[in-house]
Scaffold this active site. Structure first.
Site, PDB file in Angstrom:
ATOM      1  N   CYS A   1       0.826  -1.219   0.000  1.00 46.05           N
ATOM      2  CA  CYS A   1       0.000   0.000   0.000  1.00 46.05           C
ATOM      3  C   CYS A   1       0.863   1.274   0.000  1.00 46.05           C
ATOM      4  O   CYS A   1       2.047   1.227  -0.357  1.00 46.05           O
ATOM      5  CB  CYS A   1      -0.970   0.005   1.175  1.00 46.05           C
ATOM      6  SG  CYS A   1      -2.288   1.241   1.026  1.00 46.05           S
TER       7      CYS A   1
ATOM      8  N   ASP B   1      -3.269   2.071  10.327  1.00 51.23           N
ATOM      9  CA  ASP B   1      -4.372   3.018  10.490  1.00 51.23           C
ATOM     10  C   ASP B   1      -4.786   3.093  11.944  1.00 51.23           C
ATOM     11  O   ASP B   1      -5.159   4.152  12.426  1.00 51.23           O
ATOM     12  CB  ASP B   1      -5.541   2.586   9.591  1.00 51.23           C
ATOM     13  CG  ASP B   1      -5.207   2.893   8.155  1.00 51.23           C
ATOM     14  OD1 ASP B   1      -5.461   4.007   7.700  1.00 51.23           O
ATOM     15  OD2 ASP B   1      -4.587   2.029   7.505  1.00 51.23           O
TER      16      ASP B   1
END
Ligand code: RUB
Length: 315
Positions: free
Chosen positions: A130, A201
């Site tokens: 990512c 996150d």
């Protein structure tokens, strides 16, 4: 969740930022927190409300903003921080308070870049998945220090954030090999990376990390291939709600991101944005407080930020 905020100037920036966060123009937990907190603080300072009406209104805005992307505690911690400051100090200095939280993030980032870069040596091969601004920042810092290393990265379907990583590395003359997500175990086996760097996150009280979908597969492959996995993140992503028993929520995104054209009727397409990485697969967190084991995340967050940031002050 739909917002019905009016079209007046004090809502404009807030609405624009919410839209950009929703459609990923603003992407990655750190940017979501920085832009979200800044827009909220500016809105709080300029909205012409007072007293109880102001408080109720700002609570509703916090709720909306937090729900644009539900797996982003660094944003929620920042909104709570600004709300607490407003309660103590009034709304006149809301933007200055927002800036203080953003400064905390930026200071943390710089420390993590330096600490993470220490792990990278000449000849290192690092695998990533990512796009994480923190992970990329570590690579750029290592390159700035003159280290000659290479990165293997995934494209990250459905929205290809991995291409952003690959481009940034290339622009900075870092060697990068790009593979499809489903080739991650194959790539680990073939390139035998020395380590895996992932962003985060959210971090739970158990020391579990939440990161882009595919991260748990990455962790499982790392176990099979005996490659140490590091989570590169600020502790500001600690999800305080997990300390009072709540589960970290996983954002489910629009299925049309997965299949846009000729979408056949009757098929159910699911598009989870994130997943958990078990703490047993995490060698260490690379944080502003140094490298810490998953078990120490909670206590270190409390030590660094516990007095300043309380998500549940009345609990
Ligand atoms: C991005 C992603 C990143 C983390 C950390 O997902 O999972 O690894 O957010 O990013 P998305 P950072 O593209 O859906 O936002 O290191 O920049 O905080």
């Amino acid at each position: 969740m739909k917002n019905n905020f009016p079209e007046t100037p004090e809502y404009r920036e807030l609405k624009t930022v919410m839209k950009k966060i929703r459609n990923l123009t603003i992407q990655g937990a750190t940017s979501v927190a920085i832009f979200g907190v800044r827009a909220f603080a500016q809105h709080a300072e300029t909205v012409p409300l007072k007293g109880q009406e102001l408080r109720e209104h700002l609570e509703a805005v916090v709720e909306h903003l937090s729900n644009v992307r539900v797996t982003e505690p660094a944003l929620r911690n920042g909104l709570r921080y600004v709300m607490t400051c407003i309660q103590l100090d009034g709304k006149e200095n809301a933007m200055a308070h927002g800036k203080k939280y953003i400064d905390l993030i930026n200071d943390a980032k710089l420390k993590i870049f330096k600490i993470g870069a220490e792990r990278i040596q000449d000849g290192s091969r690092v695998f990533t998945h990512c796009h994480s601004s923190i992970t990329v920042g570590i690579f750029l810092e290592a390159a700035k220090q003159g280290k000659d290393f290479e990165v293997i990265n995934t494209e990250t379907r459905p929205l290809f954030q991995g291409r952003k990583t690959a481009r940034r590395l290339l622009e900075n003359k870092i060697r990068v090999t790009h593979v499809v997500d489903s080739a991650m175990r194959w790539a680990m086996n073939v390139f035998n990376p020395h380590m895996i760097f992932l962003g985060a996150d959210a971090i739970t009280v158990e020391g579990v990390a939440l990161n882009k979908i595919g991260s748990r597969l990455c962790a499982l492959a790392s176990e099979e291939e005996h490659i140490p996995l590091y989570i590169c993140t600020s502790l500001l992503k600690f999800d305080q709600a997990t300390s009072i028993g709540r589960l970290s929520e996983i954002e489910m995104r629009n299925p049309f991101e997965v299949w846009q054209e000729d979408f056949p009727q009757g098929i159910k397409v699911l598009n989870p944005a994130f997943e958990t990485i078990d703490r047993k697969n995490i060698s260490a967190y690379i944080t502003e407080a140094g490298l810490i084991p998953p078990q120490s995340v909670h206590i270190t967050f409390q030590r660094l930020y516990g007095k300043k940031i309380q998500d549940y002050p009345h609990f």
